[in-house]
Design a protein around this motif. Structure first.
Motif, PDB file in Angstrom:
ATOM      1  N   ALA A 226       0.867  -1.694   0.559  1.00 31.65           N
ATOM      2  CA  ALA A 226       0.311  -0.087  -0.169  1.00 31.65           C
ATOM      3  C   ALA A 226       1.061   1.052  -0.041  1.00 31.65           C
ATOM      4  O   ALA A 226       1.977   1.312   0.039  1.00 31.65           O
ATOM      5  CB  ALA A 226      -1.054  -0.483   0.847  1.00 31.65           C
ATOM      6  N   THR A 227       0.168   2.459  -0.156  1.00 32.75           N
ATOM      7  CA  THR A 227       0.899   3.022  -0.459  1.00 32.75           C
ATOM      8  C   THR A 227       1.747   3.912   1.525  1.00 32.75           C
ATOM      9  O   THR A 227       2.801   4.270   1.296  1.00 32.75           O
ATOM     10  CB  THR A 227       0.582   5.122  -0.245  1.00 32.75           C
TER      11      THR A 227
ATOM     12  N   LEU B  45       5.164   2.258   0.282  1.00 33.27           N
ATOM     13  CA  LEU B  45       5.289   3.161  -0.814  1.00 33.27           C
ATOM     14  C   LEU B  45       6.215   4.363   0.049  1.00 33.27           C
ATOM     15  O   LEU B  45       7.833   5.374  -0.270  1.00 33.27           O
ATOM     16  CB  LEU B  45       4.623   3.910  -1.360  1.00 33.27           C
ATOM     17  N   ALA B  46       5.631   4.864   0.818  1.00 29.81           N
ATOM     18  CA  ALA B  46       5.471   5.791   1.702  1.00 29.81           C
ATOM     19  C   ALA B  46       7.344   5.789   3.034  1.00 29.81           C
ATOM     20  O   ALA B  46       8.630   6.662   3.386  1.00 29.81           O
ATOM     21  CB  ALA B  46       5.086   6.661   2.569  1.00 29.81           C
TER      22      ALA B  46
ATOM     23  N   LEU C  89       5.352  -3.991  -8.392  1.00 28.19           N
ATOM     24  CA  LEU C  89       5.828  -2.893  -9.182  1.00 28.19           C
ATOM     25  C   LEU C  89       4.908  -2.448  -9.831  1.00 28.19           C
ATOM     26  O   LEU C  89       4.618  -0.972 -10.060  1.00 28.19           O
ATOM     27  CB  LEU C  89       6.606  -3.565 -10.512  1.00 28.19           C
ATOM     28  N   ALA C  90       3.609  -2.687 -10.208  1.00 25.51           N
ATOM     29  CA  ALA C  90       2.786  -2.087 -10.449  1.00 25.51           C
ATOM     30  C   ALA C  90       2.053  -0.740  -9.806  1.00 25.51           C
ATOM     31  O   ALA C  90       1.881  -0.095  -9.887  1.00 25.51           O
ATOM     32  CB  ALA C  90       1.202  -2.302 -10.236  1.00 25.51           C
ATOM     33  N   VAL C  91       2.192  -1.244  -8.205  1.00 28.45           N
ATOM     34  CA  VAL C  91       1.868   0.516  -7.671  1.00 28.45           C
ATOM     35  C   VAL C  91       2.970   1.204  -8.022  1.00 28.45           C
ATOM     36  O   VAL C  91       2.398   2.444  -7.296  1.00 28.45           O
ATOM     37  CB  VAL C  91       2.093  -0.365  -5.707  1.00 28.45           C
TER      38      VAL C  91
ATOM     39  N   GLU D  87       4.493   1.882 -10.157  1.00 25.84           N
ATOM     40  CA  GLU D  87       4.121   2.612 -12.272  1.00 25.84           C
ATOM     41  C   GLU D  87       2.950   3.429 -11.497  1.00 25.84           C
ATOM     42  O   GLU D  87       3.520   4.523 -12.152  1.00 25.84           O
ATOM     43  CB  GLU D  87       4.029   1.611 -12.578  1.00 25.84           C
ATOM     44  N   ILE D  88       2.567   3.232 -10.704  1.00 22.97           N
ATOM     45  CA  ILE D  88       1.136   3.823 -10.699  1.00 22.97           C
ATOM     46  C   ILE D  88       1.383   4.898 -10.608  1.00 22.97           C
ATOM     47  O   ILE D  88       0.758   6.410 -10.460  1.00 22.97           O
ATOM     48  CB  ILE D  88       0.235   3.726 -10.730  1.00 22.97           C
ATOM     49  N   SER D  89       1.863   4.871  -9.062  1.00 22.67           N
ATOM     50  CA  SER D  89       2.789   6.349  -8.777  1.00 22.67           C
ATOM     51  C   SER D  89       3.815   7.012  -9.249  1.00 22.67           C
ATOM     52  O   SER D  89       4.513   8.394  -8.301  1.00 22.67           O
ATOM     53  CB  SER D  89       3.031   5.702  -7.072  1.00 22.67           C
ATOM     54  N   ARG D  90       4.577   6.591  -9.797  1.00 27.28           N
ATOM     55  CA  ARG D  90       5.478   6.921 -10.850  1.00 27.28           C
ATOM     56  C   ARG D  90       6.616   7.045 -10.416  1.00 27.28           C
ATOM     57  O   ARG D  90       7.373   7.693 -10.119  1.00 27.28           O
ATOM     58  CB  ARG D  90       4.955   8.714 -10.803  1.00 27.28           C
ATOM     59  N   LEU D  91       7.252   5.687  -9.124  1.00 26.33           N
ATOM     60  CA  LEU D  91       7.884   5.594  -8.588  1.00 26.33           C
ATOM     61  C   LEU D  91       9.300   5.171  -8.957  1.00 26.33           C
ATOM     62  O   LEU D  91      10.740   5.087  -8.193  1.00 26.33           O
ATOM     63  CB  LEU D  91       7.302   5.048  -6.998  1.00 26.33           C
ATOM     64  N   THR D  92       9.456   4.187  -9.770  1.00 26.43           N
ATOM     65  CA  THR D  92      10.209   2.952 -10.420  1.00 26.43           C
ATOM     66  C   THR D  92      11.558   3.762 -11.297  1.00 26.43           C
ATOM     67  O   THR D  92      12.644   3.614 -11.389  1.00 26.43           O
ATOM     68  CB  THR D  92       8.869   3.086 -12.058  1.00 26.43           C
ATOM     69  N   SER D  93      11.004   5.043 -11.152  1.00 28.12           N
ATOM     70  CA  SER D  93      12.295   6.386 -11.547  1.00 28.12           C
ATOM     71  C   SER D  93      13.242   7.280 -10.409  1.00 28.12           C
ATOM     72  O   SER D  93      14.114   7.253 -10.519  1.00 28.12           O
ATOM     73  CB  SER D  93      12.510   7.671 -12.873  1.00 28.12           C
ATOM     74  N   VAL D  94      12.555   7.175  -9.381  1.00 36.12           N
ATOM     75  CA  VAL D  94      12.909   7.214  -8.209  1.00 36.12           C
ATOM     76  C   VAL D  94      13.770   6.821  -7.348  1.00 36.12           C
ATOM     77  O   VAL D  94      15.219   7.219  -7.067  1.00 36.12           O
ATOM     78  CB  VAL D  94      12.205   8.440  -6.967  1.00 36.12           C
TER      79      VAL D  94
END
Lengths: 239, 116
Positions: free
Chosen positions: B64-65, B68-69, B95-97, B99-106
């Motif tokens: 969940a977020t 991510l946090a 990984l989908a989460v 991607e949706i959160s645009r975190l893969t490049s971070v």
């Protein structure tokens, strides 16, 4: 014979639901009710007012209602329930995961921001499969999440700037991305919020849907284009 | 009998060619309830001052977020302590989460722990 038994069980449940709805209106408590002090007493972990069988279609299932106290420890139970239900309503694996995520984030927001950590608050989740013949989006599910927590300014419920990389505040963004509709309202009586989530079986793909269940989806843009942590301050989003 | 909603987080330390390395390996769902357990494990690993911290997510079935946090917070700690943070082993659902959160490049994300 087994199928008939299930149908009978559901019919009984529907009758119980109707009675519960009337009772809720009368007491001003629960879904459909207006104001009221959160119910006290021994907290129930999770009560499902519906019965599900693999042999039932969505039209057979009718409404399902869950009641949960605002303890984050019990979110796993709702996730498991939704993960079990969604494929039976016609959603594929990725869509089911998205619905689970959307509901989980919505409930977490109620617990954190609505009840502000008070674990005695009540949350009701009403799940209604539907057929949408008016559009090409086909069947779907409507999930209504209601609480008796403090009402939040509707204008303040919005996705934040994803370029601002910092912990927290992504829940609303996730909900809006994974569901087709997410509508926040104040419940009548001045207490409690109502969030209506809608997802269609034929809804447009969400970024991330391309991820295959066989692992081939790992070759997606972004994963192999790794950036060092030191150089990440200008990219991405927040969590 | 374990309490509902808890996860297990393994933490190991090793001496790699690039310096001391810590590997944090959570197993299970990382939701709002479980994220603090992961946060404590990561903070504990940082206390050992590794030059590289690997978070092995191969055992994570849901994120969940709040999870991510926790990882964004870990990234901020990494920057402050000049530690390299690497995420590995993400299942596609997790990984989908990202991607949706645009975190893969971070984050620096690799497929396997060996690549980390």
């Amino acid at each position: 014979m087994k199928h008939v038994n299930h149908v009978n069980q559901v019919n009984q449940v529907n009758q119980v639901n109707q009675v519960n709805q009337v009772k809720s209106h009368a007491e001003g408590l629960g879904p459909g009710g207006g104001s009221g002090v959160p119910t006290t007493g021994t907290p129930s972990v999770l009560t499902a007012s519906g019965l599900i069988s693999p042999s039932l279609t969505s039209s057979d299932i009718g409404d399902l209602r869950l009641e949960i106290v605002s303890k984050t420890a019990y979110l796993c139970a709702v996730r498991a329930f939704m993960q079990s239900l969604c494929p039976r309503l016609g959603f594929d694996g990725a869509q089911s995961s998205q619905i689970v995520l959307g509901v989980d984030e919505a409930l977490a927001n109620v617990m954190k921001h609505g009840y502000q950590g008070n674990e005695h608050g009540r949350i009701w989740i009403t799940i209604t499969p539907f057929q949408d013949s008016a559009t090409h989006r086909g069947a779907g599910v409507r999930i209504v999440i209601e609480d008796q927590a403090n009402q939040i300014d509707l204008a303040k419920i919005k996705s934040r700037d994803l370029d601002d990389v910092r912990p927290g505040g992504l829940g609303v963004h996730i909900i809006q991305r994974v569901m087709d509709e997410a509508t926040y309202e104040h419940r009548s009586g001045g207490v409690g919020m109502c969030l209506t989530l809608v997802k269609h079986v034929n809804s447009p793909a969400v970024r991330g849907d391309t991820l295959g269940l066989d692992g081939t989806g790992l070759d997606v843009p972004g994963l192999n284009k790794c950036c060092e942590a030191e150089g990440s301050s200008s990219g991405g989003a927040a969590a | 009998m374990s309490e509902v909603g808890h996860i297990q987080v393994g933490v190991t330390f090793a001496q790699a060619a690039s310096g001391p390395m810590a590997v944090v390996s959570p197993v299970g769902d990382i939701g709002t309830h479980e994220a603090p357990t992961l946060r404590n494990a990561i903070r504990g690993a940082y206390d050992k001052k590794p030059s590289k911290l690997v978070v092995d997510l191969s055992g994570v079935t849901y994120m969940a977020t709040a999870g991510l946090a926790t990882l964004v917070e870990a990234l901020q700690l990494a920057k402050k302590s000049s530690t390299q943070l690497v995420l590995c082993g993400m299942q596609e659902r997790v990984l989908a989460v990202f991607e949706i959160s645009r975190l893969t490049s971070v984050f620096k994300i690799v497929k396997t722990k060996e690549e980390a």
